[in-house]
Design a protein around this motif. Structure first.
Motif, PDB file in Angstrom:
ATOM      1  N   LEU A 100      59.139  46.486  20.632  1.00  0.00           N
ATOM      2  CA  LEU A 100      59.628  45.682  22.233  1.00  0.00           C
ATOM      3  C   LEU A 100      59.652  46.842  23.038  1.00  0.00           C
ATOM      4  O   LEU A 100      59.151  47.002  24.345  1.00  0.00           O
ATOM      5  N   VAL A 103      56.411  49.435  24.053  1.00  0.00           N
ATOM      6  CA  VAL A 103      55.768  48.108  24.666  1.00  0.00           C
ATOM      7  C   VAL A 103      56.015  48.333  25.771  1.00  0.00           C
ATOM      8  O   VAL A 103      54.975  47.984  27.024  1.00  0.00           O
ATOM      9  N   SER A 104      57.019  47.231  25.640  1.00  0.00           N
ATOM     10  CA  SER A 104      57.673  47.025  27.577  1.00  0.00           C
ATOM     11  C   SER A 104      58.317  48.463  27.839  1.00  0.00           C
ATOM     12  O   SER A 104      58.338  48.372  29.668  1.00  0.00           O
ATOM     13  N   PHE A 105      58.971  49.189  27.586  1.00  0.00           N
ATOM     14  CA  PHE A 105      59.120  50.466  27.505  1.00  0.00           C
ATOM     15  C   PHE A 105      58.378  51.652  27.549  1.00  0.00           C
ATOM     16  O   PHE A 105      58.412  52.752  28.362  1.00  0.00           O
ATOM     17  N   LEU A 158      64.235  48.597  36.392  1.00  0.00           N
ATOM     18  CA  LEU A 158      63.023  47.455  35.648  1.00  0.00           C
ATOM     19  C   LEU A 158      64.198  46.144  35.105  1.00  0.00           C
ATOM     20  O   LEU A 158      65.008  46.107  34.595  1.00  0.00           O
ATOM     21  N   PHE A 160      64.409  43.241  32.488  1.00  0.00           N
ATOM     22  CA  PHE A 160      64.059  42.840  30.925  1.00  0.00           C
ATOM     23  C   PHE A 160      64.570  41.553  30.379  1.00  0.00           C
ATOM     24  O   PHE A 160      66.236  41.795  30.647  1.00  0.00           O
ATOM     25  N   TYR A 162      64.974  39.244  27.012  1.00  0.00           N
ATOM     26  CA  TYR A 162      64.483  39.387  25.409  1.00  0.00           C
ATOM     27  C   TYR A 162      64.923  38.679  24.584  1.00  0.00           C
ATOM     28  O   TYR A 162      66.934  38.460  25.235  1.00  0.00           O
ATOM     29  N   SER A 182      62.823  42.541  18.662  1.00  0.00           N
ATOM     30  CA  SER A 182      63.046  41.902  20.534  1.00  0.00           C
ATOM     31  C   SER A 182      61.926  41.266  19.806  1.00  0.00           C
ATOM     32  O   SER A 182      60.801  41.654  19.854  1.00  0.00           O
ATOM     33  N   GLN A 183      61.704  39.848  20.774  1.00  0.00           N
ATOM     34  CA  GLN A 183      61.106  39.859  21.486  1.00  0.00           C
ATOM     35  C   GLN A 183      61.174  38.514  23.512  1.00  0.00           C
ATOM     36  O   GLN A 183      62.058  38.510  23.748  1.00  0.00           O
ATOM     37  N   ALA A 184      59.776  39.733  23.488  1.00  0.00           N
ATOM     38  CA  ALA A 184      60.271  39.067  24.950  1.00  0.00           C
ATOM     39  C   ALA A 184      60.131  37.320  25.392  1.00  0.00           C
ATOM     40  O   ALA A 184      59.754  36.642  24.884  1.00  0.00           O
ATOM     41  N   GLU A 186      59.490  34.306  27.709  1.00  0.00           N
ATOM     42  CA  GLU A 186      58.785  33.525  28.488  1.00  0.00           C
ATOM     43  C   GLU A 186      59.002  33.874  29.928  1.00  0.00           C
ATOM     44  O   GLU A 186      60.547  33.303  30.328  1.00  0.00           O
TER      45      GLU A 186
END
Length: 186
Positions: A100, A103-105, A158, A160, A162, A182-184, A186
């Motif tokens: 995560l 992918v996210s940061f 930003l 987040f 998760y 970690s999982q985002a 929804e």
């Protein structure tokens, strides 16, 4: 049994032809099934092929916290050096290709993540460090996190949300780490 009977409408108005009822019910059922299927596919696509939290916990339990049979899982997690008493910041060791953080940061490496910790709010880095300290005590730490961070190349913070699983792990030489999966949300 007719659709009206299933719906409990025996004594209510009834369409003239039961075939029309069946077509209407079938059309509604098909739309509902299509919507449910489409939503399931959307959620699976968003989740990708990454492991579930249960998968990670099962692996950890089966391996007794040792980083063995770790190849497939390693791309989805980040590893941190186990914190020592003098550590000011969390100390990233490895960033998974599909974690995560990457992918996210947009984190490119453990060094890059370490740099980002120097730019984050002190309260956030302290919370992460304390969570790592708690994880070193031997029990899995599962939590829902909501953070707001300023990332380079963004003019505003930003947010987040998760799920974070922290696990104490060690390599074959006995070196201690904290595994972060970690999982985002929804």
């Amino acid at each position: 049994m007719t659709p009206n009977q299933i719906a409990g409408l025996n004594d209510q108005l009834k369409l003239v032809n039961d075939d029309i009822d069946n077509r209407i019910v079938s059309a509604h059922a098909e739309r509902i099934l299509t919507s449910v299927t489409r939503e399931a596919h959307r959620k699976l696509s968003a989740r990708g092929t990454g492991p579930l939290i249960d998968d990670v916990l099962t692996w950890w339990h089966q391996q007794h916290g040792v980083l063995s049979n770790f190849d497939r899982l390693s791309e989805h997690v980040d590893l941190y050096h186990a914190p020592d008493a003098d550590a000011r910041l969390p100390q990233p060791y490895m960033v998974g290709e599909q974690s995560l953080a990457r992918v996210s940061f947009g984190v490119k490496s453990a060094e890059h993540l370490g740099y980002l910790f120097t730019t984050f709010d002190h309260g956030l880095t302290e919370k992460v460090k304390l969570a790592h300290v708690e994880a070193t005590k031997g029990e899995p730490q599962l939590s829902i996190q909501e953070i707001e961070v300023n990332l380079p190349n963004h003019s505003f913070p930003l947010r987040f949300n998760y799920k974070r699983l922290l696990l104490p792990v060690r390599d074959m030489q006995g070196n201690q780490y904290i595994l972060n999966y970690s999982q985002a949300l929804e």
